[in-house]
Design an enzyme around this catalytic site. Sequence first.
Site, short mmCIF file in Angstrom:
data_model
loop_
_atom_site.label_atom_id
_atom_site.label_comp_id
_atom_site.label_asym_id
_atom_site.label_seq_id
_atom_site.Cartn_x
_atom_site.Cartn_y
_atom_site.Cartn_z
N LEU A 137 0.87 -1.17 0.00
CA LEU A 137 0.00 0.00 0.00
C LEU A 137 0.91 1.22 0.00
CD1 LEU A 137 -2.69 -0.89 2.72
CD2 LEU A 137 -2.90 -1.11 0.24
N ASP A 138 0.52 2.27 -0.71
CA ASP A 138 1.31 3.50 -0.72
C ASP A 138 1.46 4.04 0.70
OD1 ASP A 138 1.43 3.40 -3.46
OD2 ASP A 138 -0.22 4.82 -3.77
N VAL A 139 2.52 4.81 0.93
CA VAL A 139 2.75 5.43 2.24
C VAL A 139 1.52 6.24 2.66
CG1 VAL A 139 4.11 7.18 3.45
CG2 VAL A 139 5.26 5.49 2.00
N THR A 141 -1.59 5.75 1.93
CA THR A 141 -2.84 4.99 1.95
C THR A 141 -2.86 4.06 3.16
OG1 THR A 141 -2.98 5.04 -0.47
CG2 THR A 141 -4.31 3.39 0.66
N HIS A 234 -0.63 4.24 -7.64
CA HIS A 234 -1.55 5.38 -7.65
C HIS A 234 -2.77 5.15 -8.55
CE1 HIS A 234 1.85 8.45 -6.45
NE2 HIS A 234 1.75 7.42 -5.62
#
Length: 308
Positions: A137-139, A141, A234
């Site tokens: 997961l993105d930082v 999110t 993204h």
Amino acid sequence: MPESHTVPEELAGTRADAGLSALLGVSRSAAAQLLAEGHVTVNGHPLAKSGRLSAGEVIEIDAPERRDPLEVVVEHVDGLEILLDDEDFVVVDKPVGVAAHPSPGWVGPTVVGGLAADGFRISTSGAPERAGIVHRLDVGTSGAMVVAKTEPAYTALKRAFKERTVDKVYHAVVQGLPDPLEGTIDAPIGRHPGYDWRFAVVEDGRASVTHYEVLEAFGRASLVEIHLETGRTHQIRVHFSALHHPCAGDLTYGADPRLAAELGLTRQWLHAHRLGFAHPRTGEWVQVTSPYPADLQYAVDTLRGDRP
């Protein structure tokens, strides 16, 4: 302790960054960084990277110790909760501001380091800094993320993500009201042609498919459930931005800063709400849900009018 180097005849007249690179046996960019940060002096004065070296002069280098960017820092991570602990895997509730694993340029907390600090033992192949990581997961999110504990689980879960048999369900608050209320966004994603740190829908990008359904409409924004068929970097943020319905609070992809401020958002409203997959050993279906964190719940309550 600082180290000293005397400039030899053959480096006389060379630019400081090039000469320092040759003296220390490091890359020119590394030498330039040392110079830019003021760690290199001649006669007590900082040496500029564009300066010229003179034969016989003594260069003093006081280089700081730099941490390996891939080193796993074992530290407790505030807000990193365990949603499901199984002998083959663990599903964590990743807070915002935490990376999945160490990487160059990231100096903050990681899921890998947090699990190690909490006593979890991960035994999988691959690079140690990515131990057990089968998806990320993105930082920015938050939400549910599974980490394999054993080699068989690692192999099975990696295959499941690759073959798209994992049910990845996100919730997002997007600006406005998507039309239609339920649909599929099928648009290729690649690097933004003008900004290195952004992505965009581009003709030669990688195939990217996002399914969505509006759960609740607030007028200015909508709560949307999203099923990801692919997992591009993204992806949700780029796809909804391309539809002119960016995630609320996502200033990188065109969100309204006034609405973000009104909702108390300092990041995009995007949450990995549910994760479903076949148990890597038994094959039974596993489904785990992550509740909204406080900042995202506050924004929804505000849109519903539940806040004074």
